[in-house]
Design a protein around this motif. Structure first.
Motif, short mmCIF file in Angstrom:
data_model
loop_
_atom_site.label_atom_id
_atom_site.label_comp_id
_atom_site.label_asym_id
_atom_site.label_seq_id
_atom_site.Cartn_x
_atom_site.Cartn_y
_atom_site.Cartn_z
N MET A 39 0.82 -1.21 0.00
CA MET A 39 0.00 0.00 0.00
C MET A 39 0.86 1.26 0.00
O MET A 39 0.55 2.25 -0.67
N ASP A 40 1.94 1.26 0.78
CA ASP A 40 2.71 2.49 0.91
C ASP A 40 3.50 2.84 -0.35
O ASP A 40 4.05 3.93 -0.45
N LYS A 41 3.56 1.93 -1.32
CA LYS A 41 4.22 2.23 -2.58
C LYS A 41 3.27 2.83 -3.61
O LYS A 41 3.69 3.24 -4.68
N SER B 280 9.81 26.23 -5.04
CA SER B 280 11.09 26.70 -4.52
C SER B 280 12.23 25.75 -4.85
O SER B 280 13.35 26.17 -5.15
N ASN B 281 11.95 24.43 -4.80
CA ASN B 281 13.04 23.49 -5.07
C ASN B 281 12.62 22.34 -5.98
O ASN B 281 13.45 21.53 -6.38
N PHE B 282 11.30 22.22 -6.28
CA PHE B 282 10.79 21.19 -7.17
C PHE B 282 11.14 19.78 -6.69
O PHE B 282 11.40 18.88 -7.49
N LEU B 283 11.13 19.61 -5.39
CA LEU B 283 11.36 18.27 -4.84
C LEU B 283 10.01 17.59 -4.63
O LEU B 283 9.10 18.17 -4.03
N PRO B 284 9.83 16.36 -5.10
CA PRO B 284 8.56 15.66 -4.88
C PRO B 284 8.39 15.27 -3.42
O PRO B 284 9.38 14.96 -2.74
N TYR B 285 7.16 15.31 -2.94
CA TYR B 285 6.94 14.82 -1.57
C TYR B 285 6.73 13.31 -1.54
O TYR B 285 6.75 12.70 -0.47
N GLN B 286 6.55 12.69 -2.70
CA GLN B 286 6.55 11.23 -2.79
C GLN B 286 6.98 10.84 -4.19
O GLN B 286 6.63 11.49 -5.18
N CYS B 287 7.76 9.79 -4.28
CA CYS B 287 8.16 9.30 -5.60
C CYS B 287 8.41 7.80 -5.51
O CYS B 287 8.66 7.25 -4.44
N SER B 288 8.33 7.14 -6.64
CA SER B 288 8.61 5.71 -6.71
C SER B 288 10.12 5.47 -6.81
O SER B 288 10.90 6.39 -7.09
N ASN C 82 -5.59 2.47 6.37
CA ASN C 82 -4.55 3.12 7.17
C ASN C 82 -3.90 4.29 6.44
O ASN C 82 -3.19 5.09 7.04
N LEU C 83 -4.16 4.41 5.12
CA LEU C 83 -3.60 5.52 4.36
C LEU C 83 -4.50 6.76 4.39
O LEU C 83 -4.10 7.82 3.93
N LEU C 84 -5.72 6.62 4.92
CA LEU C 84 -6.60 7.77 5.02
C LEU C 84 -6.09 8.71 6.10
O LEU C 84 -5.61 8.28 7.14
#
Length: 466
Positions: free
Chosen positions: A71-73, A118-126, A252-254
């Motif tokens: 799920m976390d992926k 500001s930095n174009f960093l993703p907050y989540q990525c594969s 659990n992801l909600l």
């Protein structure tokens, strides 16, 4: 036309062009407008769907189906309007629908905050995602486009809790207050939007109150006081359970304390209590706090809460029934939830409630053999349902002394919303619509070693005028 990266290794396609590239691997950058609930697929993978748009295809958007080992992926989009970059997703068709397929073996994704340039960093990525300097331009272009574009999710039938109807599927904008497991493998969401669910007809027989009492809530496990005290005291907190076919949902992801748009949930009634069910096809969007609908809901709630009489149930406006009067008519009303979460065990309150059940239900049994009144009433308002006792001198004031059985029956029928015959007897106690009444409540405890666990409520300083 495509949007070529300056490195010429690959080309970002606009959605309108990607739709024509069936069975090909494509690169996309889009704005998320909808996310499906993550769940276990029929195989060993976990699965979810998101819907994206761009300037070439702002409506209705295209779906992207994701598969992952856990799920976390899966992508966990924080807010509708965030930007997702997709690499090597395959364009597929299912019937007339064209969609993107994310293959865990070679596809990658990255999700960016729609407001953070500001930095174009993703907050989540594969794991397979590789950031490239030249990709920033495309992300920035979408951010600029979003500044002047109102996201349209294609939904016009958005509802509030005051508009729900039994058995209907509906789309709700609400705040997730809490996510909890009420029993093994059974989860529940507590959601709220500041409005009241409508009152319902009580369809239980009065004589069933002994063997099968009307429950105080729609689930068996009561909420602990520490959670109860975090809930808003005004407006209905709706219980939302997970349907059996959704047992493998990634609940659990909600996220708690977030405003969401729940799309396609089913509303039900259990023992005259509203609750809703998340369906296998339910979708959700996390909404930004500055969304116009959310801001209006919050303003309406704040104005209601500040009003002297705004704590009355919305459905009883302009005023509750006049069949009762209290000794403190100028004291503002509070909700039953405010009563429940009062920081002190003992307290006195002025409320507007409905009497939905009584025990004993036969008026001849309202008094003990020694002549003392002893009745347990079940009271409700849009925020809670409680037991409150009518006892001794407080009951004497409530019934104006010791009326005849005939007169007491008429009073009881009126209070409980029961139809009656010419002789005052009950004709139909199976379908009742109790009136909203004013009453005074006091709380107290009966065990010094467990003051909260032994807390009771009692009606006082109230008279039934019949």
């Amino acid at each position: 036309m495509g949007r070529r990266s300056s490195g010429d290794d690959y080309k970002f396609l606009q959605i309108v062009d990607a739709r024509a590239a069936l069975n090909q691997k494509v690169y996309l950058i889009g704005v998320v407008i909808e996310t499906g609930l993550p769940k276990q697929s029929k195989g060993t993978d976990c699965f979810c769907t998101i819907k994206i748009i761009d300037e070439s295809y702002p409506s209705p958007g295209i779906s992207v189906n994701f598969f992952a080992e856990t799920m976390d992926k899966l992508p966990q989009v924080l807010t509708v309007g965030d930007i997702v970059q997709l690499s090597q997703v395959v364009m597929k068709t299912h019937g007339p629908e064209i969609y993107d397929l994310f293959n865990k073996k070679f596809s990658s994704f990255a999700i960016f905050d729609r407001k953070d340039n500001s930095n174009f960093l993703p907050y989540q990525c594969s794991l397979k995602y590789h950031a490239r300097e030249q990709d920033k331009k495309f992300i920035l272009d979408l951010m600029k486009w979003l500044e002047d574009h109102q996201i349209d999710t294609g939904l016009t039938d958005l509802h509030s809790l005051k508009e729900i109807r039994e058995g209907e599927r509906f789309n709700l904008i609400c705040k997730i207050l809490h996510v909890c497991e009420v029993e093994k493998d059974k989860w529940m969401l507590l959601v709220w939007d500041g409005t009241d669910t409508p009152p319902v007809t009580i369809k239980t027989k009065l004589e069933e109150e002994l063997e099968n009492p009307l429950p105080l809530q729609s689930v068996n496990s009561p909420l602990p006081r520490d959670i109860l005290c975090t809930l808003p005291p005004l407006g209905t907190v709706l219980r939302v359970t997970i349907d059996r076919c959704n047992e493998k949902l990634g609940i659990n992801l909600l996220k708690s304390n977030r405003w969401v748009k729940l799309i396609n949930i089913r509303c039900e009634l259990h023992t005259a209590l509203w609750h809703a069910v998340l369906m296998p096809f339910t979708k959700l969007c996390y909404l930004p706090d500055e969304d116009d609908i959310i801001l209006q809901r919050i303003r309406d709630h704040d104005e209601r809460r500040k009003s002297k009489w705004g704590w009355m149930p919305l459905s009883c406006f302009p005023w509750p029934s006049d069949i009762t009067e209290t000794d403190y008519p100028d004291v503002p009303f509070v909700s039953l939830m405010r009563v429940l979460v009062n920081p002190k065990v003992a307290g006195k309150f002025h409320c507007v409630v409905r009497v939905v059940a009584a025990f004993p239900w036969i008026v001849e049994d309202f008094r003990s053999p020694s002549g003392v009144y002893r009745i347990r009433l079940t009271l409700e308002d849009p925020t809670a349902r409680i037991h409150a006792y009518l006892y001794a001198e407080d009951a004497e004031q409530f019934f104006d002394g010791y009326p005849s059985v005939y007169a007491l029956t008429k009073q009881s029928n009126l209070l409980l919303g029961t139809s009656e015959g010419d002789d005052g007897s009950e004709m139909n106690d199976y379908s009742r619509i109790p009136p909203w009444i004013k009453c005074c409540l006091k709380s107290y405890h009966i065990d010094d070693s467990d003051i909260w666990g032994s807390r009771n409520f009692r009606i006082f300083a109230t008279t039934l005028k019949v």
